[in-house]
Write a protein that holds these residues in place. Structure first.
Motif, PDB file in Angstrom:
ATOM      1  N   THR A  91       4.944  29.195  15.628  1.00 56.82           N
ATOM      2  CA  THR A  91       4.262  28.095  16.337  1.00 56.82           C
ATOM      3  C   THR A  91       3.740  26.986  15.420  1.00 56.82           C
ATOM      4  O   THR A  91       3.774  25.814  15.831  1.00 56.82           O
ATOM      5  CB  THR A  91       3.114  28.640  17.212  1.00 56.82           C
ATOM      6  N   PRO A  92       3.253  27.270  14.195  1.00 53.33           N
ATOM      7  CA  PRO A  92       2.863  26.142  13.330  1.00 53.33           C
ATOM      8  C   PRO A  92       4.037  25.208  13.006  1.00 53.33           C
ATOM      9  O   PRO A  92       3.869  23.992  12.935  1.00 53.33           O
ATOM     10  CB  PRO A  92       2.334  26.831  12.069  1.00 53.33           C
ATOM     11  N   PHE A 120       4.903  23.231  16.083  1.00 53.31           N
ATOM     12  CA  PHE A 120       3.911  22.152  16.199  1.00 53.31           C
ATOM     13  C   PHE A 120       4.279  20.962  15.311  1.00 53.31           C
ATOM     14  O   PHE A 120       4.300  19.814  15.766  1.00 53.31           O
ATOM     15  CB  PHE A 120       2.537  22.717  15.816  1.00 53.31           C
ATOM     16  N   THR A 139       0.210  11.988  20.239  1.00 55.05           N
ATOM     17  CA  THR A 139      -0.026  12.858  19.079  1.00 55.05           C
ATOM     18  C   THR A 139      -1.369  13.563  19.197  1.00 55.05           C
ATOM     19  O   THR A 139      -1.495  14.765  18.908  1.00 55.05           O
ATOM     20  CB  THR A 139       0.030  12.031  17.780  1.00 55.05           C
ATOM     21  N   VAL A 170      -1.085  16.391  21.681  1.00 55.92           N
ATOM     22  CA  VAL A 170      -0.406  17.564  21.117  1.00 55.92           C
ATOM     23  C   VAL A 170      -1.333  18.306  20.168  1.00 55.92           C
ATOM     24  O   VAL A 170      -1.402  19.550  20.172  1.00 55.92           O
ATOM     25  CB  VAL A 170       0.893  17.138  20.397  1.00 55.92           C
ATOM     26  N   PHE A 171      -2.079  17.554  19.340  1.00 56.08           N
ATOM     27  CA  PHE A 171      -3.034  18.189  18.418  1.00 56.08           C
ATOM     28  C   PHE A 171      -4.074  18.983  19.206  1.00 56.08           C
ATOM     29  O   PHE A 171      -4.415  20.115  18.855  1.00 56.08           O
ATOM     30  CB  PHE A 171      -3.723  17.115  17.571  1.00 56.08           C
ATOM     31  N   SER A 192      -3.873  20.173  22.294  1.00 60.49           N
ATOM     32  CA  SER A 192      -3.288  21.326  22.994  1.00 60.49           C
ATOM     33  C   SER A 192      -2.893  22.437  22.027  1.00 60.49           C
ATOM     34  O   SER A 192      -2.793  23.602  22.427  1.00 60.49           O
ATOM     35  CB  SER A 192      -2.066  20.878  23.798  1.00 60.49           C
ATOM     36  N   SER A 193      -2.661  22.086  20.746  1.00 64.50           N
ATOM     37  CA  SER A 193      -2.197  23.089  19.777  1.00 64.50           C
ATOM     38  C   SER A 193      -3.232  24.202  19.568  1.00 64.50           C
ATOM     39  O   SER A 193      -2.889  25.284  19.119  1.00 64.50           O
ATOM     40  CB  SER A 193      -1.863  22.424  18.444  1.00 64.50           C
ATOM     41  N   GLU A 194      -4.493  23.931  19.891  1.00 62.68           N
ATOM     42  CA  GLU A 194      -5.522  24.965  19.740  1.00 62.68           C
ATOM     43  C   GLU A 194      -5.236  26.162  20.641  1.00 62.68           C
ATOM     44  O   GLU A 194      -5.702  27.270  20.364  1.00 62.68           O
ATOM     45  CB  GLU A 194      -6.899  24.378  20.109  1.00 62.68           C
ATOM     46  N   TRP A 197      -1.982  27.146  21.736  1.00 60.74           N
ATOM     47  CA  TRP A 197      -0.663  27.780  21.645  1.00 60.74           C
ATOM     48  C   TRP A 197      -0.134  27.963  20.228  1.00 60.74           C
ATOM     49  O   TRP A 197       0.951  28.512  20.045  1.00 60.74           O
ATOM     50  CB  TRP A 197       0.357  27.012  22.481  1.00 60.74           C
ATOM     51  N   THR A 198      -0.871  27.537  19.221  1.00 60.34           N
ATOM     52  CA  THR A 198      -0.426  27.794  17.837  1.00 60.34           C
ATOM     53  C   THR A 198      -1.191  28.983  17.264  1.00 60.34           C
ATOM     54  O   THR A 198      -2.353  29.218  17.607  1.00 60.34           O
ATOM     55  CB  THR A 198      -0.644  26.579  16.921  1.00 60.34           C
ATOM     56  N   TYR A 253      -2.256  30.904  13.617  1.00 61.21           N
ATOM     57  CA  TYR A 253      -2.334  30.872  12.155  1.00 61.21           C
ATOM     58  C   TYR A 253      -2.950  32.183  11.676  1.00 61.21           C
ATOM     59  O   TYR A 253      -3.936  32.664  12.266  1.00 61.21           O
ATOM     60  CB  TYR A 253      -3.219  29.714  11.682  1.00 61.21           C
TER      61      TYR A 253
END
Length: 327
Positions: free
Chosen positions: A240-241, A244, A308, A311-312, A314-316, A318-319, A321
């Motif tokens: 996912t990273p 992204f 952008t 997306v940043f 929403s990334s919290e 579905w990504t 780390y």
């Protein structure tokens, strides 16, 4: 006699200390001069980048913002018109909203397809095969050539009504398709040109696949997990990273797409492939409405920034780390 010898030793020691101090001072001065010299050399090395930054990026960036509030046409001195260019775009120019809508559809089609195809090829190339490095090089080639005008022209000849694609499908008695002349299909056809340039995304996916520990797959096999389940529960979360990063880069690129729409279809048929970048180019360099085109470019900039940020944000959700994603 002894006193004289002691005095002589002290003088000698004092003189030695002075000599050492002078040598240290000279060495320090020499080191400082060498450092200063290397600083100049460093500036000399980065000078081309600095010139490029100021001349080709910062200056056009600031100038376009100023021109967006003028009626600059390259043929007369610009005069200030306030927000007129921005208001005209949203209230009078019907092509503006149409091109914006087509561009959003293009991004929604091209970006997911490109990422999915890049991941698919990366997974194939992650399998241990003979001559795998050769195949990796071959699959990366479209990324080097894909954005060129020559390849766009080739794409047009491939998908024209009498082109190679229809000739191949005719072998299987499939009727010829007007890939570039049908308004309902043309946008999908030029989207394939972008999908074909999947090399850079594929390389990143391949690097991510190589970094997934094999112990995870072995443990999943022991637990009886199938390959699709391993893909969903192991491969995809750990990639996912990279998804992204690829999503951001390819989305920005897709919003600015120009070559395919200009060379392959020139915005047609019936404005079905009239992308935002093509409209911006025509306003600026065919109609010489530089102020108008500058306003249009800043709207595109705002849209890309907004997308952008979304997306940043929403990334919290579905990504994934390993370190929690804390920077």
């Amino acid at each position: 006699m002894i006193i004289l010898l002691n005095k002589s030793k002290r003088r000698g020691s004092h003189q030695m200390n002075i000599d050492v101090a002078l040598k240290s001072q000279k060495a320090a001065s020499k080191t400082k001069a060498v450092r200063k010299k290397y600083q100049y050399v460093a500036f000399l090395y980065i000078a081309p980048w600095l010139i490029g930054l100021f001349v080709f990026q910062l200056y056009p960036f600031i100038a376009s913002f100023i021109y967006s509030f003028t009626d600059f046409t390259m043929l007369k001195k610009p005069s200030f018109v306030g927000l007129k260019n921005y208001i005209d775009l949203f209230t009078k120019d019907q092509l503006f909203l149409q091109s914006l809508k087509i561009t959003f559809i293009y991004v929604i089609i091209a970006v997911p397809l490109k990422l999915a195809f890049a991941l698919f090829i990366a997974m194939i190339l992650n399998i241990k095969l003979r001559f795998v490095n050769f195949f990796r090089t071959v699959y990366y080639m479209p990324s080097i050539l894909g954005g060129s005008v020559a390849v766009a022209v080739l794409w047009r000849f491939l998908f024209m009504r009498e082109g190679l694609v229809n000739k191949v499908t005719s072998i299987f008695h499939i009727p010829a398709v007007d890939w570039l002349g049908n308004p309902k299909i043309a946008l999908y056809t030029i989207s394939l040109l972008t999908v074909w340039q999947f090399g850079s995304s594929m390389v990143l996916f391949l690097a991510g696949l190589k970094n997934i520990p094999s112990e995870l797959y072995e443990a999943a096999r022991v637990d009886g997990a199938s390959k699709p389940r391993m893909f969903v529960t192991i491969t995809l979360p750990l990639l996912t990273p990279i998804v992204f990063f690829n999503l951001i880069m390819q989305m920005v690129h897709a919003f600015q797409e120009f070559t395919g729409a200009f060379v392959v279809t020139n915005g047609g048929p019936a404005k079905a492939t009239y992308l935002y970048g093509l409209m911006l180019y025509q306003n600026g360099f065919q109609f010489f409405k530089m102020g108008y085109a500058s306003a249009q470019s800043w709207i595109l900039f705002a849209i890309i920034m907004l997308m952008t940020m979304l997306v940043f944000k929403s990334s919290e959700y579905w990504t994934f780390y390993e370190d929690g994603g804390d920077f």
